[in-house]
Write a protein that holds these residues in place. Structure first.
Motif, PDB file in Angstrom:
ATOM      1  N   ASN A 136       0.836  -1.274   0.009  1.00 16.35           N
ATOM      2  CA  ASN A 136       0.014  -0.014   0.024  1.00 16.35           C
ATOM      3  C   ASN A 136       0.777   1.316  -0.114  1.00 16.35           C
ATOM      4  N   ASN A 137       2.292   1.252   0.241  1.00 15.89           N
ATOM      5  CA  ASN A 137       3.035   2.212   0.130  1.00 15.89           C
ATOM      6  C   ASN A 137       4.419   2.118  -0.697  1.00 15.89           C
ATOM      7  N   GLY A 138       4.812   3.036  -1.157  1.00 21.80           N
ATOM      8  CA  GLY A 138       6.262   2.836  -2.017  1.00 21.80           C
ATOM      9  C   GLY A 138       6.251   3.817  -3.001  1.00 21.80           C
ATOM     10  N   TYR A 139       7.494   4.204  -3.395  1.00 16.91           N
ATOM     11  CA  TYR A 139       7.706   4.932  -4.664  1.00 16.91           C
ATOM     12  C   TYR A 139       8.392   3.961  -5.316  1.00 16.91           C
ATOM     13  N   VAL A 140       7.780   3.816  -6.718  1.00 15.27           N
ATOM     14  CA  VAL A 140       8.313   3.029  -7.693  1.00 15.27           C
ATOM     15  C   VAL A 140       8.705   3.374  -9.041  1.00 15.27           C
ATOM     16  N   VAL A 141       9.731   3.162  -9.774  1.00 16.63           N
ATOM     17  CA  VAL A 141      10.054   3.719 -11.069  1.00 16.63           C
ATOM     18  C   VAL A 141      10.275   2.549 -11.898  1.00 16.63           C
ATOM     19  N   VAL A 142       9.618   2.560 -13.211  1.00 27.24           N
ATOM     20  CA  VAL A 142       9.949   1.223 -14.004  1.00 27.24           C
ATOM     21  C   VAL A 142      10.379   1.851 -15.384  1.00 27.24           C
ATOM     22  N   SER A 143      11.410   1.277 -15.566  1.00 29.76           N
ATOM     23  CA  SER A 143      12.064   1.799 -17.219  1.00 29.76           C
ATOM     24  C   SER A 143      12.519   0.682 -17.809  1.00 29.76           C
ATOM     25  N   SER A 144      13.275   0.696 -19.099  1.00 31.33           N
ATOM     26  CA  SER A 144      14.016  -0.345 -19.770  1.00 31.33           C
ATOM     27  C   SER A 144      14.899   0.460 -20.657  1.00 31.33           C
ATOM     28  N   PRO A 145      15.940  -0.115 -20.970  1.00 26.83           N
ATOM     29  CA  PRO A 145      16.700   0.387 -22.262  1.00 26.83           C
ATOM     30  C   PRO A 145      16.339   0.212 -23.521  1.00 26.83           C
ATOM     31  N   VAL A 146      15.417  -0.593 -23.625  1.00 18.41           N
ATOM     32  CA  VAL A 146      14.861  -0.792 -24.913  1.00 18.41           C
ATOM     33  C   VAL A 146      13.339  -0.908 -24.728  1.00 18.41           C
ATOM     34  N   SER A 147      12.468  -0.736 -25.876  1.00 16.20           N
ATOM     35  CA  SER A 147      11.110  -0.836 -25.642  1.00 16.20           C
ATOM     36  C   SER A 147      10.669  -2.239 -25.327  1.00 16.20           C
ATOM     37  N   ALA A 148       9.768  -2.042 -24.192  1.00 15.43           N
ATOM     38  CA  ALA A 148       9.428  -3.374 -23.695  1.00 15.43           C
ATOM     39  C   ALA A 148       7.877  -3.377 -23.316  1.00 15.43           C
ATOM     40  N   SER A 149       6.981  -4.572 -23.001  1.00 11.87           N
ATOM     41  CA  SER A 149       5.591  -4.223 -22.709  1.00 11.87           C
ATOM     42  C   SER A 149       5.264  -3.653 -21.396  1.00 11.87           C
ATOM     43  N   GLY A 150       6.216  -3.953 -20.356  1.00 11.38           N
ATOM     44  CA  GLY A 150       6.452  -3.695 -19.115  1.00 11.38           C
ATOM     45  C   GLY A 150       5.825  -4.790 -17.999  1.00 11.38           C
ATOM     46  N   GLU A 151       5.212  -6.083 -18.935  1.00 13.82           N
ATOM     47  CA  GLU A 151       4.747  -7.095 -18.289  1.00 13.82           C
ATOM     48  C   GLU A 151       5.589  -7.787 -17.200  1.00 13.82           C
ATOM     49  N   ALA A 152       6.924  -8.108 -17.794  1.00 15.41           N
ATOM     50  CA  ALA A 152       7.812  -8.715 -16.930  1.00 15.41           C
ATOM     51  C   ALA A 152       8.390  -8.056 -15.854  1.00 15.41           C
ATOM     52  N   ALA A 153       8.318  -6.591 -15.941  1.00 12.13           N
ATOM     53  CA  ALA A 153       8.736  -5.832 -14.936  1.00 12.13           C
ATOM     54  C   ALA A 153       8.066  -5.934 -13.591  1.00 12.13           C
ATOM     55  N   LEU A 154       6.937  -6.583 -13.473  1.00 14.04           N
ATOM     56  CA  LEU A 154       6.231  -6.666 -12.326  1.00 14.04           C
ATOM     57  C   LEU A 154       7.224  -7.593 -11.549  1.00 14.04           C
ATOM     58  N   ALA A 155       7.554  -8.622 -11.985  1.00 14.56           N
ATOM     59  CA  ALA A 155       8.250  -9.597 -11.383  1.00 14.56           C
ATOM     60  C   ALA A 155       9.602  -8.689 -10.784  1.00 14.56           C
ATOM     61  N   GLY A 156      10.179  -7.919 -11.393  1.00 14.24           N
ATOM     62  CA  GLY A 156      11.290  -7.072 -10.796  1.00 14.24           C
ATOM     63  C   GLY A 156      10.895  -5.981  -9.733  1.00 14.24           C
ATOM     64  N   VAL A 157       9.620  -5.758  -9.855  1.00 15.39           N
ATOM     65  CA  VAL A 157       8.843  -4.350  -9.002  1.00 15.39           C
ATOM     66  C   VAL A 157       8.680  -5.526  -7.512  1.00 15.39           C
ATOM     67  N   LEU A 158       8.094  -6.499  -7.589  1.00 19.80           N
ATOM     68  CA  LEU A 158       7.902  -7.225  -6.789  1.00 19.80           C
ATOM     69  C   LEU A 158       9.079  -7.900  -5.868  1.00 19.80           C
ATOM     70  N   LYS A 159      10.056  -8.377  -6.620  1.00 20.41           N
ATOM     71  CA  LYS A 159      11.220  -8.485  -5.963  1.00 20.41           C
ATOM     72  C   LYS A 159      11.934  -7.293  -5.414  1.00 20.41           C
ATOM     73  N   SER A 160      11.808  -6.302  -5.964  1.00 16.04           N
ATOM     74  CA  SER A 160      12.437  -4.969  -5.119  1.00 16.04           C
ATOM     75  C   SER A 160      11.817  -4.725  -3.810  1.00 16.04           C
ATOM     76  N   TYR A 161      10.490  -5.010  -3.734  1.00 13.64           N
ATOM     77  CA  TYR A 161       9.799  -4.792  -2.597  1.00 13.64           C
ATOM     78  C   TYR A 161      10.517  -5.815  -1.647  1.00 13.64           C
ATOM     79  N   GLU A 162      10.467  -7.170  -1.958  1.00 15.01           N
ATOM     80  CA  GLU A 162      10.925  -8.152  -1.115  1.00 15.01           C
ATOM     81  C   GLU A 162      12.375  -7.455  -0.487  1.00 15.01           C
ATOM     82  N   ILE A 163      13.134  -7.462  -1.425  1.00 10.46           N
ATOM     83  CA  ILE A 163      14.522  -6.801  -0.864  1.00 10.46           C
ATOM     84  C   ILE A 163      14.348  -5.832  -0.023  1.00 10.46           C
TER      85      ILE A 163
END
Length: 186
Positions: free
Chosen positions: A103-130
């Motif tokens: 429910n709280n947090g500041y999240v920034v998502v990007s990619s060096p090349v064009s991407a859908s962003g679907e796979a980024a959710l795994a990274g966002v969730l892992k960042s939260y876990e860390i």
């Protein structure tokens, strides 16, 4: 709680990794070098995506990167680099995070090349876990990923504005919570 995740394809290319660090540094007052960092592998993304989208990504296609700062406590604030992330919007990530109990947090998502962003959710969730130092239950991750996938499918199939679809999902979730429905069949 300050973490950065790199898609493994991005991490293995120093120019791409540096460009992501530069981008993330431009979005925070903290020193990006102080963030805990983790590489997100294709197997981690596929562990989530295979059951939901049926997609599997090769290790050469894991580009998306995320930065999470848990010192932000005024809800979820998501910034998506729309020059690179082409499908998933900030509201869609925020909905998915709320579905996984965040429910709280500041999240920034990007990619060096064009991407859908679907796979980024795994990274966002892992960042939260860390950042939190705790594991998000698999059921919660699955719910978040299914929601994101369903939203993107609706957008792709109907051509509707992605934020309108995200708003609709958010309203439905709020109504369900307000009514405290125990049985989805009711």
């Amino acid at each position: 709680g300050f973490a950065v995740t790199y898609g493994e394809t991005t991490y293995s290319n120093s120019d791409w990794k540096n460009s992501m660090n530069t981008y993330f540094q431009s979005k925070t007052s903290k020193n990006i070098n102080d963030a805990t960092s983790k590489v997100i592998t294709a197997s981690e993304v596929n562990a989530i995506s295979t059951n939901i989208t049926g997609k599997t990504y090769p290790s050469s296609q894991i580009f998306s990167c995320a930065m999470v700062d848990l010192s932000y406590n005024q809800g979820i604030n998501v910034i998506v680099d729309t020059n690179k992330i082409k499908v998933v919007t900030p509201k869609m990530y925020a909905n998915a995070l709320k579905s996984s109990g965040i429910n709280n947090g500041y999240v920034v998502v990007s990619s060096p090349v064009s991407a859908s962003g679907e796979a980024a959710l795994a990274g966002v969730l892992k960042s939260y876990e860390i950042a939190v130092g705790a594991t998000i239950p698999d059921q919660a991750k699955k719910a978040a990923t299914e929601e994101l996938y369903t939203e993107t499918q609706i957008v792709n199939q109907t051509g509707q504005n992605p934020d309108k679809i995200a708003d609709l999902f958010s309203k439905v979730k709020d109504q369900v919570q307000n009514q405290n429905l125990q049985d989805p069949a009711q």
